[in-house]
Scaffold this motif. Sequence first.
Motif, mmCIF file in Angstrom:
data_model
loop_
_atom_site.group_PDB
_atom_site.id
_atom_site.type_symbol
_atom_site.label_atom_id
_atom_site.label_comp_id
_atom_site.label_asym_id
_atom_site.label_seq_id
_atom_site.Cartn_x
_atom_site.Cartn_y
_atom_site.Cartn_z
ATOM 1 N N VAL A 139 -60.330 63.738 -31.095
ATOM 2 C CA VAL A 139 -59.809 64.914 -31.785
ATOM 3 C C VAL A 139 -60.404 66.144 -31.123
ATOM 4 N N LYS A 140 -59.541 67.048 -30.670
ATOM 5 C CA LYS A 140 -60.025 68.281 -30.070
ATOM 6 C C LYS A 140 -59.422 69.468 -30.812
ATOM 7 N N THR A 141 -60.275 70.425 -31.113
ATOM 8 C CA THR A 141 -59.849 71.652 -31.787
ATOM 9 C C THR A 141 -60.167 72.830 -30.896
ATOM 10 N N ASN A 142 -59.200 73.706 -30.736
ATOM 11 C CA ASN A 142 -59.378 74.891 -29.908
ATOM 12 C C ASN A 142 -59.817 76.055 -30.797
ATOM 13 N N ASP A 143 -61.101 76.329 -30.783
ATOM 14 C CA ASP A 143 -61.659 77.427 -31.576
ATOM 15 C C ASP A 143 -61.813 78.702 -30.753
ATOM 16 N N THR A 144 -61.279 78.708 -29.552
ATOM 17 C CA THR A 144 -61.406 79.877 -28.682
ATOM 18 C C THR A 144 -60.187 80.789 -28.839
ATOM 19 N N ALA A 145 -60.241 81.934 -28.160
ATOM 20 C CA ALA A 145 -59.108 82.865 -28.177
ATOM 21 C C ALA A 145 -58.095 82.557 -27.090
ATOM 22 N N GLY A 146 -58.428 81.627 -26.187
ATOM 23 C CA GLY A 146 -57.531 81.260 -25.101
ATOM 24 C C GLY A 146 -56.956 79.877 -25.298
ATOM 25 N N GLU A 147 -56.286 79.366 -24.281
ATOM 26 C CA GLU A 147 -55.672 78.044 -24.349
ATOM 27 C C GLU A 147 -56.634 76.973 -23.837
ATOM 28 N N MET A 148 -56.411 75.745 -24.285
ATOM 29 C CA MET A 148 -57.240 74.609 -23.882
ATOM 30 C C MET A 148 -56.340 73.553 -23.245
ATOM 31 N N THR A 149 -56.720 73.051 -22.070
ATOM 32 C CA THR A 149 -55.948 72.032 -21.371
ATOM 33 C C THR A 149 -56.447 70.648 -21.755
ATOM 34 N N ILE A 150 -55.533 69.811 -22.256
ATOM 35 C CA ILE A 150 -55.865 68.447 -22.655
ATOM 36 C C ILE A 150 -55.162 67.488 -21.707
ATOM 37 N N LEU A 151 -55.924 66.609 -21.049
ATOM 38 C CA LEU A 151 -55.371 65.622 -20.125
ATOM 39 C C LEU A 151 -55.308 64.271 -20.825
ATOM 40 N N LEU A 152 -54.108 63.704 -20.940
ATOM 41 C CA LEU A 152 -53.921 62.436 -21.618
ATOM 42 C C LEU A 152 -53.899 61.288 -20.611
ATOM 43 N N ALA A 153 -54.161 60.085 -21.089
ATOM 44 C CA ALA A 153 -54.378 58.947 -20.191
ATOM 45 C C ALA A 153 -53.122 58.473 -19.480
ATOM 46 N N ASP A 154 -51.936 58.939 -19.922
ATOM 47 C CA ASP A 154 -50.689 58.529 -19.267
ATOM 48 C C ASP A 154 -50.218 59.559 -18.246
ATOM 49 N N ASN A 155 -51.109 60.483 -17.871
ATOM 50 C CA ASN A 155 -50.800 61.591 -16.960
ATOM 51 C C ASN A 155 -49.931 62.659 -17.596
ATOM 52 N N SER A 156 -49.860 62.683 -18.921
ATOM 53 C CA SER A 156 -49.244 63.798 -19.638
ATOM 54 C C SER A 156 -50.293 64.884 -19.842
ATOM 55 N N VAL A 157 -49.805 66.120 -20.035
ATOM 56 C CA VAL A 157 -50.701 67.262 -20.229
ATOM 57 C C VAL A 157 -50.269 68.012 -21.479
ATOM 58 N N ALA A 158 -51.245 68.413 -22.302
ATOM 59 C CA ALA A 158 -50.987 69.259 -23.463
ATOM 60 C C ALA A 158 -51.803 70.538 -23.307
ATOM 61 N N VAL A 287 -49.199 80.824 -21.714
ATOM 62 C CA VAL A 287 -48.967 82.259 -21.898
ATOM 63 C C VAL A 287 -49.937 83.064 -21.044
ATOM 64 N N MET A 288 -50.920 82.377 -20.457
ATOM 65 C CA MET A 288 -51.897 83.031 -19.591
ATOM 66 C C MET A 288 -51.386 83.084 -18.160
ATOM 67 N N SER A 289 -51.764 84.098 -17.427
ATOM 68 C CA SER A 289 -51.416 84.202 -16.021
ATOM 69 C C SER A 289 -52.438 83.423 -15.199
ATOM 70 N N ARG A 290 -51.946 82.426 -14.448
ATOM 71 C CA ARG A 290 -52.835 81.608 -13.629
ATOM 72 C C ARG A 290 -52.407 81.664 -12.173
ATOM 73 N N GLU A 291 -52.034 82.851 -11.714
ATOM 74 C CA GLU A 291 -51.646 83.017 -10.323
ATOM 75 C C GLU A 291 -52.872 82.822 -9.430
ATOM 76 N N LEU A 292 -52.721 81.973 -8.431
ATOM 77 C CA LEU A 292 -53.824 81.661 -7.527
ATOM 78 C C LEU A 292 -53.322 81.716 -6.093
ATOM 79 N N ALA A 309 -59.917 77.637 -13.805
ATOM 80 C CA ALA A 309 -58.686 78.212 -14.343
ATOM 81 C C ALA A 309 -58.169 77.434 -15.546
ATOM 82 N N TYR A 310 -58.340 76.099 -15.526
ATOM 83 C CA TYR A 310 -57.788 75.267 -16.589
ATOM 84 C C TYR A 310 -58.849 74.717 -17.538
ATOM 85 N N GLY A 311 -60.109 74.919 -17.230
ATOM 86 C CA GLY A 311 -61.158 74.399 -18.098
ATOM 87 C C GLY A 311 -61.214 72.887 -18.107
#
Length: 365
Positions: A139-158, A287-292, A309-311
């Motif tokens: 269980v992960k909760t995003n308590d920050t003001a930004g977005e959190m990258t979650i990597l799932l075991a099937d190569n899906s991303v949330a 919604v964040m700009s991640r231009e690299l 960039a993705y944490g």
Amino acid sequence: MLDYEDYSPEDFAADPTFRKWVLNPDPEVTRFWDGWQQDHPEQSIRLHQARELLLAVQALYSDALTGDTIRRESLEIARLAGTRPIPASRRFQIWGVSSRKIAASVLMVASLTWVVTRWLPETPAAHTIIAARADSLIVKTNDTAGEMTILLADNSVAILGPGSSITYPRRFGLGDRQVRLSGEAFFDVARDPQRPFLVYANETVTRVLGTSFRVRAFTKENTVTVLVKTGRVSVYPEKTHQNGKMETDPERDGLVLMPNQQGVFIRDQHRLEKSAVANRALLTESVMSRELIFDDRPVTEVLRTMEKAYGIHIQCDTGLLARCSISAQFSDENLKQRLNAICEAIGATYEMVDGQVLIHSKGCS
């Protein structure tokens, strides 16, 4: 009947029926391609490459996408991917002619590894990370003001929004891939026709086989909204799923959403509504700009920048990658497209294990 056995990824991506299967499927085309894929397991890598290529080009050309457009962009992508200047330093150009388009459409040919394990019954959400046994729920909760990258075991991303929580298994089982969401997240789901991906959120169930979409389901709000970027998404009241009606008649028992459509579940009325997406910005991964931008930089430096960039944590053998350098310009690509581009440039592959990215490479000579 076409002889698809000799098709390249570019041929598949340009084929009208394949494009319909990926972007706007119906039962007939889904039955055909799911069956063809099962009968030709040796073509699974090419089909995956074609899907990633099609989605990358579709993101740029939207409604103007045609077979000729895909073939033209594919040839340019293949030309760039085949360029190998100065072997001693292993420098690869990911940008060049039409750099914005090519950077967004770089050929996705890194073969991915899927992890197959077991799914446990759901548990209530918590405000801490639960990580005990290898098959436990997280269980992960995003308590920050930004977005959190979650990597799932099937190569899906949330991509989890602020004030949101997600519950998911450390590893998915042989059946449905199930997660539970409270709040908002953008999902980029790895395609697996044999194991549907289900998102439970505030009395609703969103069901996909492999696509990208956003779910907004905050507990204090009276609506649950599902917005579809690519593929086909089914949305049902959770009671419909519990009664086993999800496969009887999707249009009668729920909603079937196509790209650029949204479904809204009105909780106090127990009613679903379908409409076009009004705010197209919500169809982006972040919604964040991640231009690299990287100009002949060591790939280890590129990976460290991606981590920040993705944490996320990206594990690689820095010794093997010491002589690998790339040039790249990333603007509106998602995380998986960027990882695929980097891995293709250096002849590597990647997988997602235990919430981190593992890079597999033989190094650069």
